[in-house]
Design an enzyme around this catalytic site. Structure first.
Site, PDB file in Angstrom:
ATOM      1  CB  ILE A  28      -0.897   0.006   1.268  1.00 27.48           C
ATOM      2  CG1 ILE A  28      -1.764  -1.263   1.329  1.00 27.48           C
ATOM      3  CG2 ILE A  28      -1.762   1.261   1.325  1.00 27.48           C
ATOM      4  CD1 ILE A  28      -2.747  -1.422   0.203  1.00 27.48           C
ATOM      5  CD1 TRP A  79       9.126  -1.855   8.502  1.00 24.66           C
ATOM      6  CD2 TRP A  79       9.227   0.378   8.331  1.00 24.66           C
ATOM      7  NE1 TRP A  79       8.729  -1.324   9.713  1.00 24.66           N
ATOM      8  CE2 TRP A  79       8.783   0.047   9.624  1.00 24.66           C
ATOM      9  CE3 TRP A  79       9.365   1.730   8.003  1.00 24.66           C
ATOM     10  CZ2 TRP A  79       8.479   1.005  10.599  1.00 24.66           C
ATOM     11  CZ3 TRP A  79       9.072   2.691   8.956  1.00 24.66           C
ATOM     12  CH2 TRP A  79       8.630   2.325  10.237  1.00 24.66           C
ATOM     13  CG  ASN A  80      14.143   2.711   8.957  1.00 20.81           C
ATOM     14  OD1 ASN A  80      14.570   1.578   8.736  1.00 20.81           O
ATOM     15  ND2 ASN A  80      14.860   3.615   9.584  1.00 20.81           N
ATOM     16  N   PRO A  82      14.481  -8.758   2.729  1.00 21.92           N
ATOM     17  CG  PRO A  82      13.470  -7.917   0.796  1.00 21.92           C
ATOM     18  CD  PRO A  82      14.186  -9.128   1.340  1.00 21.92           C
ATOM     19  CB  THR A 140      13.309  -8.319  15.504  1.00 16.15           C
ATOM     20  OG1 THR A 140      11.995  -7.793  15.579  1.00 16.15           O
ATOM     21  CG2 THR A 140      13.303  -9.482  14.542  1.00 16.15           C
ATOM     22  CD  GLU A 160      24.557  -1.233  12.885  1.00 18.94           C
ATOM     23  OE1 GLU A 160      24.174  -0.299  13.616  1.00 18.94           O
ATOM     24  OE2 GLU A 160      25.756  -1.538  12.766  1.00 18.94           O
ATOM     25  N   GLY A 169      17.510  -0.427  17.553  1.00 19.90           N
ATOM     26  CA  GLY A 169      16.779   0.815  17.802  1.00 19.90           C
ATOM     27  C   GLY A 169      17.577   1.828  18.601  1.00 19.90           C
ATOM     28  CB  CYS A 187      17.896   3.492  13.820  1.00 24.67           C
ATOM     29  SG  CYS A 187      19.095   3.895  12.554  1.00 24.67           S
ATOM     30  CD  GLU A 230      13.498   2.860  17.610  1.00 22.73           C
ATOM     31  OE1 GLU A 230      13.173   1.668  17.664  1.00 22.73           O
ATOM     32  OE2 GLU A 230      14.445   3.276  16.928  1.00 22.73           O
ATOM     33  CE  LYS A 276      23.624   2.498  27.241  1.00 22.60           C
ATOM     34  NZ  LYS A 276      23.399   3.426  28.341  1.00 22.60           N
ATOM     35  CD  GLU A 325      25.428  -2.110   8.727  1.00 25.85           C
ATOM     36  OE1 GLU A 325      26.001  -2.593   7.736  1.00 25.85           O
ATOM     37  OE2 GLU A 325      24.263  -2.356   9.036  1.00 25.85           O
TER      38      GLU A 325
HETATM   39  P1  NAD Z   1      11.629  -5.279  12.721  1.00 27.50           P
HETATM   40  O1  NAD Z   1      12.572  -5.743  13.772  1.00 27.50           O
HETATM   41  O2  NAD Z   1      10.185  -5.471  12.930  1.00 27.50           O
HETATM   42  O3  NAD Z   1      11.969  -5.968  11.322  1.00 27.50           O
HETATM   43  C1  NAD Z   1      13.260  -5.926  10.764  1.00 27.50           C
HETATM   44  C2  NAD Z   1      13.433  -7.110   9.833  1.00 27.50           C
HETATM   45  O4  NAD Z   1      13.372  -8.306  10.601  1.00 27.50           O
HETATM   46  C3  NAD Z   1      12.365  -7.235   8.754  1.00 27.50           C
HETATM   47  O5  NAD Z   1      12.935  -7.701   7.555  1.00 27.50           O
HETATM   48  C4  NAD Z   1      11.432  -8.288   9.342  1.00 27.50           C
HETATM   49  O6  NAD Z   1      10.708  -8.978   8.352  1.00 27.50           O
HETATM   50  C5  NAD Z   1      12.451  -9.201  10.007  1.00 27.50           C
HETATM   51  N1  NAD Z   1      11.900 -10.065  11.053  1.00 27.50           N
HETATM   52  C6  NAD Z   1      10.762  -9.921  11.751  1.00 27.50           C
HETATM   53  N2  NAD Z   1      10.604 -10.958  12.596  1.00 27.50           N
HETATM   54  C7  NAD Z   1      11.668 -11.759  12.428  1.00 27.50           C
HETATM   55  C8  NAD Z   1      12.088 -12.982  13.027  1.00 27.50           C
HETATM   56  N3  NAD Z   1      11.371 -13.618  13.947  1.00 27.50           N
HETATM   57  N4  NAD Z   1      13.263 -13.520  12.628  1.00 27.50           N
HETATM   58  C9  NAD Z   1      14.015 -12.894  11.704  1.00 27.50           C
HETATM   59  N5  NAD Z   1      13.658 -11.755  11.093  1.00 27.50           N
HETATM   60  C10 NAD Z   1      12.508 -11.182  11.463  1.00 27.50           C
HETATM   61  O7  NAD Z   1      11.993  -3.744  12.474  1.00 27.50           O
HETATM   62  P2  NAD Z   1      11.227  -2.719  11.514  1.00 27.50           P
HETATM   63  O8  NAD Z   1       9.943  -2.350  12.178  1.00 27.50           O
HETATM   64  O9  NAD Z   1      11.219  -3.230  10.125  1.00 27.50           O
HETATM   65  O10 NAD Z   1      12.234  -1.479  11.534  1.00 27.50           O
HETATM   66  C11 NAD Z   1      12.217  -0.497  12.507  1.00 27.50           C
HETATM   67  C12 NAD Z   1      13.293  -0.757  13.540  1.00 27.50           C
HETATM   68  O11 NAD Z   1      14.567  -0.857  12.913  1.00 27.50           O
HETATM   69  C13 NAD Z   1      13.417   0.371  14.538  1.00 27.50           C
HETATM   70  O12 NAD Z   1      13.567  -0.149  15.833  1.00 27.50           O
HETATM   71  C14 NAD Z   1      14.695   1.077  14.111  1.00 27.50           C
HETATM   72  O13 NAD Z   1      15.343   1.787  15.126  1.00 27.50           O
HETATM   73  C15 NAD Z   1      15.517  -0.066  13.623  1.00 27.50           C
HETATM   74  N6  NAD Z   1      16.566   0.436  12.730  1.00 27.50           N
HETATM   75  C16 NAD Z   1      17.875   0.419  13.153  1.00 27.50           C
HETATM   76  C17 NAD Z   1      18.871   0.947  12.334  1.00 27.50           C
HETATM   77  C18 NAD Z   1      20.319   0.966  12.767  1.00 27.50           C
HETATM   78  O14 NAD Z   1      21.179   1.100  11.896  1.00 27.50           O
HETATM   79  N7  NAD Z   1      20.633   0.853  14.038  1.00 27.50           N
HETATM   80  C19 NAD Z   1      18.530   1.470  11.088  1.00 27.50           C
HETATM   81  C20 NAD Z   1      17.198   1.472  10.703  1.00 27.50           C
HETATM   82  C21 NAD Z   1      16.210   0.941  11.527  1.00 27.50           C
END
Ligand code: NAD
Length: 482
Positions: A23, A149-150, A174, A230, A248, A250, A282, A384, A454, A461
């Site tokens: 969507i 996804w962000n 992804p 996760t 990497e 939250g 993040c 977060e 932490k 990266e």
């Molecule tokens: P998420 O943890 O829900 O999902 C991330 C990925 O993990 C997705 O591909 C998802 O399909 C997969 N996933 C979900 N359940 C899983 C499982 N049981 N086993 C393996 N993979 C699984 O995160 P999100 O909502 O997609 O992204 C937002 C989060 O990502 C925020 O907390 C943000 O801070 C973090 N983030 C961190 C960085 C960084 O560099 N530190 C960068 C961007 C986003």
């Protein structure tokens, strides 16, 4: 638009799983239908990667030739900046100009790691007479890449470029909502000469595919970006077979504004540091601590600027803040806001879902918001929110600012605003975060390492350190006497 959810062994293929309709966050309307992969598809992708790692010759190729392929991908990304930027803007809801810049940043990552292919070197170690000892830094094998996804194009490019530069074979999973740009990158890498099977993509749900990737014996390493919850799951599950992880995760990154801060810079910088991508970053500096002497003035001027931010279509060049990714994310942010108000916080700017002009009415918008009258134990200060919600509080002195910043379980980034050079270095040294910025806010540059401490993660990266995450050291001892 129908999209094949797999890039498998050098070409596109429809996934065998249930199709997922993506969507468009701006309109709430259908953007594409992706044929998602299944566990069986993922097994095929892992097998293709294992075969490529063994047979394709990529890992043994002259480093400059591997670099040619990565640079070829960078070149193609730049050539298709507008097209891929638009795809990303429509998929993520992020303003087009930011998405085009992100295509540049993705290309930069491929260029950067192309340059590092020639720097994968070992050492020789004197062991005494009759022995020659040398080390080889070699790739790990098949690496699983899981991304959120962000910021799909940038975050996946960091991992893919580093993993391939080091000579590995990859399987990328992804986020289910945003598979489009990484599927394009797979195509561009193939066009640039990457051997078949060296990089595979399987779009689909995290719980089934992600879990399977983590548990698979042929996968030597998991490189994960996503939420801390996760990430902990990935680490626990990978521990069962001692697979390597880099995580990497939250953040709840503070920005500390001292009384001697360059105020105009601090105000101007605090806006993109928080509201880029509607706060879904993040590294969002989502908690501002201001010295009590200037706290009222700063908060008032900040609220004024935040109230002036324009919500709108990602494709409108005048848009400051686009929609958030999904209805679920919008509801989650609004839930945080409601609970913050119940806990006693007040709204200094914005608040909730906007009354929208008809052309925005279908979109997942949240008004950029500033919360004040907060306390350190409130959820909005600790957690977060991953949306356009900034909390502003005051501190008394340097020690107070450091202690309260370090009170967070997270440690991704922190920003210091001060004109006092001594204080800047002192506080940078004391803060618990992977990246500190002083009087500026941009936290990631391809040349420098990026990552958290932490509960914000493990590993780095980018920089030269980013390549090390995909290499291991082998030691060779040779008897050279007769
Ligand atoms: P998420 O943890 O829900 O999902 C991330 C990925 O993990 C997705 O591909 C998802 O399909 C997969 N996933 C979900 N359940 C899983 C499982 N049981 N086993 C393996 N993979 C699984 O995160 P999100 O909502 O997609 O992204 C937002 C989060 O990502 C925020 O907390 C943000 O801070 C973090 N983030 C961190 C960085 C960084 O560099 N530190 C960068 C961007 C986003």
């Amino acid at each position: 638009m129908n999209v094949d959810g797999l890039w498998l062994d050098g070409g596109p293929r429809a996934g065998s799983g249930a199709p997922l309709t993506l969507i468009e966050p701006f309109s709430g309307e259908e953007l594409a239908t992706v044929s998602q992969g299944t566990v069986a598809d993922l097994d095929e992708a892992i097998t293709a990667a294992a075969r490529a790692f063994r047979d394709s010759g990529w890992r043994y190729m002259a480093p400059l030739r591997r670099a040619d392929v990565l640079r070829g991908c960078a070149l193609r990304l730049r050539e298709r900046r507008e097209e891929i930027g638009l795809l990303e803007a429509r998929n993520v809801g992020r303003p087009l100009r930011e998405c085009e810049t992100n295509v540049d940043l993705a290309a930069d990552a491929f260029d950067w790691f192309a340059g590092l292919t020639t720097h994968v070197r070992g050492s020789s170690i004197p062991l005494g007479p009759g022995l020659l000892d040398y080390t080889i830094r070699e790739p790990l094998g098949v690496c699983g890449v899981i991304t959120p996804w962000n910021n799909p194009i940038v975050l996946s490019s960091w991992k893919v470029a580093a993993g391939l530069a080091a000579g590995n074979a990859l399987v990328v999973k992804p986020a289910s909502l945003t598979p489009l740009s990484i599927l394009r990158i797979a195509e561009l890498l193939s066009a640039a000469g990457l051997p078949d099977g060296q990089m595979n993509v399987v779009a689909g749900p995290g719980a089934s595919l992600g879990d399977h990737l983590i548990g698979h014996r042929a996968v030597a390493k998991l490189s994960f970006t996503g939420s801390t919850a996760t990430g902990k799951h990935v680490m626990r599950k990978a521990a069962d077979r001692l697979a390597r992880v880099s995580l990497e995760l939250g953040g709840k990154s503070p920005s500390i504004v001292f009384a001697d801060a360059p105020l105009e810079q601090a105000l101007a910088g605090s806006i993109p540091a928080m509201f880029t991508n509607a706060g879904q970053m993040c590294t969002a500096r989502s908690r501002i601590l201001v010295h009590e002497d200037i706290a009222d003035e700063f908060a008032a001027r900040l609220a004024e600027r935040v109230s002036a931010l324009r919500l709108g279509s990602p494709l409108d060049p005048d848009t400051d803040v686009g929609p958030v990714i999904s209805r679920g994310q919008m509801d989650s942010i609004c839930g945080f806001l409601e609970r913050a108000l119940d806990a006693g916080a007040t709204i200094a700017a914005g608040g909730g879902v906007p009354r929208l002009a008809p052309e925005l009415a279908g979109g997942f918008f949240v008004v950029p918001t500033v919360l004040s009258d907060v306390a350190d134990d409130m959820e909005a200060v600790r957690e977060e929110i991953f949306g356009p919600v900034l909390v502003v509080d005051r501190f008394t002195d340097e020690r107070d600012a450091i202690a309260r910043s370090n009170g967070s379980p997270y440690g991704l980034a922190a920003t210091i605003w001060t004109r006092d050079l001594g204080r800047a270095h002192r506080v940078a040294s004391a803060l618990e975060a992977g990246t500190i910025t002083v009087n500026t806010t941009k936290v990631s540059h391809v040349y420098a390492p990026f990552g958290g401490v932490k509960e914000s993660g493990i590993g780095r990266e980018l920089g030269v350190e980013g390549l090390d995450e995909y290499l291991q050291v082998k030691n060779v001892i040779v008897a050279v006497d007769g």
